[in-house]
Design a protein around this motif. Structure first.
Motif, PDB file in Angstrom:
ATOM      1  N   ARG A 113       1.545   8.348  -4.043  1.00 18.61           N
ATOM      2  CA  ARG A 113       2.397   7.281  -3.493  1.00 18.61           C
ATOM      3  C   ARG A 113       3.444   6.838  -4.506  1.00 18.61           C
ATOM      4  O   ARG A 113       4.608   6.595  -4.158  1.00 18.61           O
ATOM      5  CB  ARG A 113       1.521   6.103  -3.041  1.00 18.61           C
ATOM      6  CG  ARG A 113       0.770   6.408  -1.752  1.00 18.61           C
ATOM      7  CD  ARG A 113      -0.091   5.250  -1.335  1.00 18.61           C
ATOM      8  NE  ARG A 113      -1.444   5.377  -1.835  1.00 18.61           N
ATOM      9  CZ  ARG A 113      -2.312   4.386  -1.911  1.00 18.61           C
ATOM     10  NH1 ARG A 113      -1.953   3.174  -1.548  1.00 18.61           N
ATOM     11  NH2 ARG A 113      -3.524   4.579  -2.350  1.00 18.61           N
TER      12      ARG A 113
ATOM     13  N   PHE B 179      -2.729   9.151   1.016  1.00 18.48           N
ATOM     14  CA  PHE B 179      -2.184   9.635  -0.251  1.00 18.48           C
ATOM     15  C   PHE B 179      -2.863   8.910  -1.419  1.00 18.48           C
ATOM     16  O   PHE B 179      -3.155   7.711  -1.321  1.00 18.48           O
ATOM     17  CB  PHE B 179      -0.675   9.362  -0.325  1.00 18.48           C
ATOM     18  CG  PHE B 179       0.139  10.233   0.592  1.00 18.48           C
ATOM     19  CD1 PHE B 179       0.546  11.505   0.197  1.00 18.48           C
ATOM     20  CD2 PHE B 179       0.492   9.792   1.856  1.00 18.48           C
ATOM     21  CE1 PHE B 179       1.296  12.316   1.047  1.00 18.48           C
ATOM     22  CE2 PHE B 179       1.239  10.587   2.711  1.00 18.48           C
ATOM     23  CZ  PHE B 179       1.641  11.855   2.304  1.00 18.48           C
TER      24      PHE B 179
ATOM     25  N   LYS C 112       1.238   7.677  10.330  1.00 12.56           N
ATOM     26  CA  LYS C 112       0.068   8.551  10.148  1.00 12.56           C
ATOM     27  C   LYS C 112      -0.509   8.973  11.500  1.00 12.56           C
ATOM     28  O   LYS C 112      -0.897  10.125  11.681  1.00 12.56           O
ATOM     29  CB  LYS C 112      -0.994   7.833   9.302  1.00 12.56           C
ATOM     30  CG  LYS C 112      -0.618   7.772   7.836  1.00 12.56           C
ATOM     31  CD  LYS C 112      -1.659   7.092   6.992  1.00 12.56           C
ATOM     32  CE  LYS C 112      -1.522   5.603   7.033  1.00 12.56           C
ATOM     33  NZ  LYS C 112      -2.315   4.891   6.031  1.00 12.56           N
TER      34      LYS C 112
ATOM     35  N   SER D  21       3.359   2.203   8.355  1.00 18.93           N
ATOM     36  CA  SER D  21       2.726   3.386   7.754  1.00 18.93           C
ATOM     37  C   SER D  21       1.611   3.892   8.663  1.00 18.93           C
ATOM     38  O   SER D  21       1.403   5.104   8.795  1.00 18.93           O
ATOM     39  CB  SER D  21       2.142   3.036   6.384  1.00 18.93           C
ATOM     40  OG  SER D  21       3.151   2.635   5.508  1.00 18.93           O
TER      41      SER D  21
ATOM     42  N   ALA E 191      -7.171   5.755   1.975  1.00 18.66           N
ATOM     43  CA  ALA E 191      -5.752   6.089   2.002  1.00 18.66           C
ATOM     44  C   ALA E 191      -5.522   7.579   2.237  1.00 18.66           C
ATOM     45  O   ALA E 191      -6.346   8.411   1.864  1.00 18.66           O
ATOM     46  CB  ALA E 191      -5.110   5.663   0.687  1.00 18.66           C
TER      47      ALA E 191
ATOM     48  N   SER F  55       0.839  -1.205   0.000  1.00 21.58           N
ATOM     49  CA  SER F  55       0.000   0.000   0.000  1.00 21.58           C
ATOM     50  C   SER F  55       0.875   1.257   0.000  1.00 21.58           C
ATOM     51  O   SER F  55       0.499   2.279  -0.579  1.00 21.58           O
ATOM     52  CB  SER F  55      -0.899   0.017   1.239  1.00 21.58           C
ATOM     53  OG  SER F  55      -1.721  -1.119   1.251  1.00 21.58           O
TER      54      SER F  55
ATOM     55  N   ASP G 270       1.457   3.686   2.082  1.00 15.53           N
ATOM     56  CA  ASP G 270       0.657   4.894   2.384  1.00 15.53           C
ATOM     57  C   ASP G 270       1.029   5.482   3.740  1.00 15.53           C
ATOM     58  O   ASP G 270       0.243   5.368   4.664  1.00 15.53           O
ATOM     59  CB  ASP G 270      -0.834   4.534   2.330  1.00 15.53           C
ATOM     60  CG  ASP G 270      -1.717   5.756   2.507  1.00 15.53           C
ATOM     61  OD1 ASP G 270      -1.391   6.805   1.922  1.00 15.53           O
ATOM     62  OD2 ASP G 270      -2.722   5.677   3.233  1.00 15.53           O
ATOM     63  N   PRO G 271       2.177   6.127   3.867  1.00 16.88           N
ATOM     64  CA  PRO G 271       3.181   6.391   2.846  1.00 16.88           C
ATOM     65  C   PRO G 271       4.342   5.398   2.963  1.00 16.88           C
ATOM     66  O   PRO G 271       4.398   4.612   3.909  1.00 16.88           O
ATOM     67  CB  PRO G 271       3.681   7.788   3.248  1.00 16.88           C
ATOM     68  CG  PRO G 271       3.666   7.728   4.750  1.00 16.88           C
ATOM     69  CD  PRO G 271       2.480   6.893   5.111  1.00 16.88           C
TER      70      PRO G 271
END
Ligand code: PNS
Length: 163
Positions: free
Chosen positions: A50, A45, A133, A129, A43, A9, A11-12
């Motif tokens: 990404r 981003f 976040k 990730s 998500a 993924s 993200d990020p």
């Protein structure tokens, strides 16, 4: 020529991902880092963002290409004639989930897509990730978790622009 795909993924993308990318790029002739375009997942981003982060971070790695995919990994890998998927293993907590994906992919592809696991370097074993976040959402320090240019982009998403 041995090619591999590193799906995720991203993200990020974190320093843990980058560590796996760098190490895998030395093991295979060509590495495609591919972002899962999962519309269902909420998500931070976009897929384009990404991909662009990964391109910037891997600019100095000539045998690394960045792409995105949707649908099943085995279908994507078949289209690209890739037979190895790379995944990072941080801790035992990752193992069950990763084993399930790896077994499913091998079974569904009739043995044509195998998975190679790289143990994450210890300094990144705690990184995810999701935690990046969460920390950033409370305006905490993510400078140890992601490259500086990524930290800036993450903070911008959460309305902190002083980093
Ligand atoms: O970074 P992530 O979210 O842990 O990556 C998970 C990923 C992208 C590797 C996995 O969800 C995936 O390959 N999804 C594509 C759909 C698929 O092929 N599913 C079958 C395996 S269970």
């Amino acid at each position: 020529m041995i090619s591999a795909v590193y799906p995720g993924s991203f993200d990020p993308m974190t320093l843990g991902h980058l560590d796996v990318i760098r190490r895998a790029s030395k093991m295979f002739d060509h590495l495609t880092v591919s972002v899962l375009d999962n519309k269902a997942k909420n998500a931070l981003f976009s897929v384009e963002e990404r991909v662009s982060i990964l391109e910037e971070a891997t600019r100095e790695l000539p045998n690394v290409e960045v792409d995105s995919f949707n649908g099943l990994l085995i279908d994507y890998a078949r289209q690209k004639d890739i037979h190895i998927s790379v995944r990072g293993l941080r801790a035992i907590t990752d193992f069950e989930y990763e084993l399930q994906i790896a077994q499913t992919n091998r079974k569904l592809s009739d043995g044509k897509l195998d998975t190679v696991f790289l143990t994450t370097s210890l300094e990144y074993a705690y990184l995810s990730s999701s935690s990046v976040k969460e920390i950033a959402s409370f305006h905490g320090d993510i400078s140890q978790c992601v490259p500086a240019f990524v930290a800036k982009l993450v903070y911008e998403k959460y309305g902190r622009i002083d980093e």
